[in-house]
Design a protein around this motif. Structure first.
Motif, PDB file in Angstrom:
ATOM      1  N   ILE A 204       0.858  -1.197   0.000  1.00  9.63           N
ATOM      2  CA  ILE A 204       0.000   0.000   0.000  1.00  9.63           C
ATOM      3  C   ILE A 204       0.888   1.238   0.000  1.00  9.63           C
ATOM      4  O   ILE A 204       2.078   1.165   0.313  1.00  9.63           O
ATOM      5  N   ILE A 205       0.265   2.362  -0.346  1.00 13.19           N
ATOM      6  CA  ILE A 205       1.009   3.620  -0.347  1.00 13.19           C
ATOM      7  C   ILE A 205       0.178   4.697   0.345  1.00 13.19           C
ATOM      8  O   ILE A 205      -1.021   4.807   0.103  1.00 13.19           O
ATOM      9  N   ALA A 206       0.808   5.443   1.230  1.00  8.40           N
ATOM     10  CA  ALA A 206       0.114   6.525   1.932  1.00  8.40           C
ATOM     11  C   ALA A 206       0.696   7.858   1.487  1.00  8.40           C
ATOM     12  O   ALA A 206       1.910   8.046   1.512  1.00  8.40           O
ATOM     13  N   GLY A 207      -0.197   8.771   1.085  1.00  7.82           N
ATOM     14  CA  GLY A 207       0.218  10.079   0.600  1.00  7.82           C
ATOM     15  C   GLY A 207       0.249  10.107  -0.915  1.00  7.82           C
ATOM     16  O   GLY A 207       1.230   9.724  -1.529  1.00  7.82           O
ATOM     17  N   ILE A 208      -0.884  10.522  -1.524  1.00 10.40           N
ATOM     18  CA  ILE A 208      -0.958  10.504  -2.991  1.00 10.40           C
ATOM     19  C   ILE A 208      -0.898  11.945  -3.495  1.00 10.40           C
ATOM     20  O   ILE A 208      -1.848  12.452  -4.091  1.00 10.40           O
ATOM     21  N   GLY A 209       0.206  12.615  -3.201  1.00  6.78           N
ATOM     22  CA  GLY A 209       0.487  13.933  -3.768  1.00  6.78           C
ATOM     23  C   GLY A 209       1.252  13.740  -5.066  1.00  6.78           C
ATOM     24  O   GLY A 209       1.041  12.753  -5.773  1.00  6.78           O
ATOM     25  N   ASN A 210       2.158  14.674  -5.378  1.00  9.94           N
ATOM     26  CA  ASN A 210       2.947  14.574  -6.617  1.00  9.94           C
ATOM     27  C   ASN A 210       3.756  13.293  -6.686  1.00  9.94           C
ATOM     28  O   ASN A 210       3.654  12.523  -7.635  1.00  9.94           O
ATOM     29  N   LEU A 211       4.537  13.079  -5.640  1.00  5.84           N
ATOM     30  CA  LEU A 211       5.420  11.921  -5.658  1.00  5.84           C
ATOM     31  C   LEU A 211       4.625  10.624  -5.590  1.00  5.84           C
ATOM     32  O   LEU A 211       4.877   9.684  -6.343  1.00  5.84           O
ATOM     33  N   GLY A 212       3.629  10.581  -4.700  1.00  2.00           N
ATOM     34  CA  GLY A 212       2.805   9.380  -4.570  1.00  2.00           C
ATOM     35  C   GLY A 212       2.118   9.019  -5.882  1.00  2.00           C
ATOM     36  O   GLY A 212       2.076   7.849  -6.274  1.00  2.00           O
ATOM     37  N   SER A 213       1.596  10.029  -6.586  1.00  3.48           N
ATOM     38  CA  SER A 213       0.942   9.775  -7.878  1.00  3.48           C
ATOM     39  C   SER A 213       1.934   9.177  -8.861  1.00  3.48           C
ATOM     40  O   SER A 213       1.607   8.254  -9.615  1.00  3.48           O
ATOM     41  N   ALA A 214       3.150   9.714  -8.853  1.00  2.00           N
ATOM     42  CA  ALA A 214       4.175   9.196  -9.771  1.00  2.00           C
ATOM     43  C   ALA A 214       4.487   7.746  -9.449  1.00  2.00           C
ATOM     44  O   ALA A 214       4.639   6.920 -10.349  1.00  2.00           O
TER      45      ALA A 214
END
Lengths: 206, 206
Positions: A87-97
């Motif tokens: 899983i991934i937490a934090g879908i800002g710029n970096l998370g989206s990438a």
């Protein structure tokens, strides 16, 4: 040998050896000398031999390593025969990438869900992974027995989100937040700090 | 002490100490013990003292380090008083994310241009950095005397693009391509291999 007696950096190098072996297999190379494999991996032959010695005896003097056999053993060592949900937490710029980045999937990891304080923020339509509110993270980790997580939230809230991950049962965190996390000893954290990498390089520039 | 006598990983840790000191300064803390600074940086106090000893004598027994003074010295050590322009080659998913990622700018690096085989491919309108054809890279590096580059092209063409970077005069490469680059000895490469980081973590999962 117990897992915690093998140096962390040796495991990194085993991953790199494994990739080199994969490439040799694709090129239908059957055997490889320790010199040639070490060179492809960017290490010294003594380092390669020392690293492999943690896992058994390989190679025949004068003949080198059997590519298929060594590759099979290292795959087993790395536990890559199992599929790992992440899983991934934090879908800002970096998370989206990271969600759009194909490299994880290729290596046998699937990012099964993202979590964010603003799950409905407009994002790249190419992102197919579901993004849920951070409140739902602990329950999701438990339900799906996820063991690995990527942390790409701002530094100011990284520790809190990491605590939630540990509460849910996460055992390993890949941390992109530029901060040092405090976690229980049984939890492993690898940090990737992109600005730190550039800073490190800039030191060496004349 | 000459730069190349100091271990690469010590320089990473100096960057982390520097960040911790910045935070202490923001919180108006004047002095810090080696124990407290080491804990904040996630290292042992002996490691901290050893790392700092490469650059001089710091701290007073019983009083600890002067935060402002040590921070100033480490800024000087890291060469962060200078502004560093950076170029990036390969503006796919990961490259686009790196262009939008704010962390570099915050730390004093500016990505001045991107290069790609398809410079006119449709990209995120938030990307303000100009993207040029890869053919123009060598001339750009020379004209603007760029010393640092980020490489986020597919593994299959990474070596060729790295060669062009070196031809232009790049001295330090942050490599996101999952491949080992061959570069002249004077050029420094730091690798960030995201799938490798996950693979490394997965080894430690029970």
């Amino acid at each position: 040998m117990a897992k915690d007696e093998i140096p962390r950096r040796a495991i990194y190098r085993v991953s790199i050896y494994q990739r080199c072996l994969q490439r040799l297999k694709e090129n239908e190379v059957d055997t490889v000398s320790s010199q040639a494999l070490a060179k492809a991996a960017g290490v010294k032959p003594t380092q390669l031999r020392k690293d492999l010695a943690y896992f058994g005896q390989f190679g025949t003097r004068g003949l080198g390593y059997d590519v298929a056999n060594l590759s099979e053993v290292l795959t087993e060592v790395l536990g890559r025969t199992r599929f790992q949900p992440v899983i991934i937490a934090g879908i800002g710029n970096l998370g989206s990438a990271l969600l759009r980045y194909g490299g994880f999937q290729r290596e046998g990891f699937e990012i099964v869900a993202g979590f964010d304080v603003e799950p409905n923020r407009v994002r790249d339509p190419d992102i197919k992974t579901p993004v849920y509110h951070e409140d739902k993270m602990v329950a999701f980790i438990r339900k799906h027995q996820v063991k690995m997580a990527i942390l790409s939230v701002p530094a100011s809230c990284a520790q809190g989100v990491a605590n939630d991950m540990v509460t849910g049962g996460i055992q390993a965190i890949l941390n992109f937040s530029p901060t040092v996390l405090e976690v229980p000893e049984k939890v492993i954290v690898n940090g990737v700090d992109l600005a730190l990498e550039l800073e490190n390089l800039s030191y060496f520039i004349r």
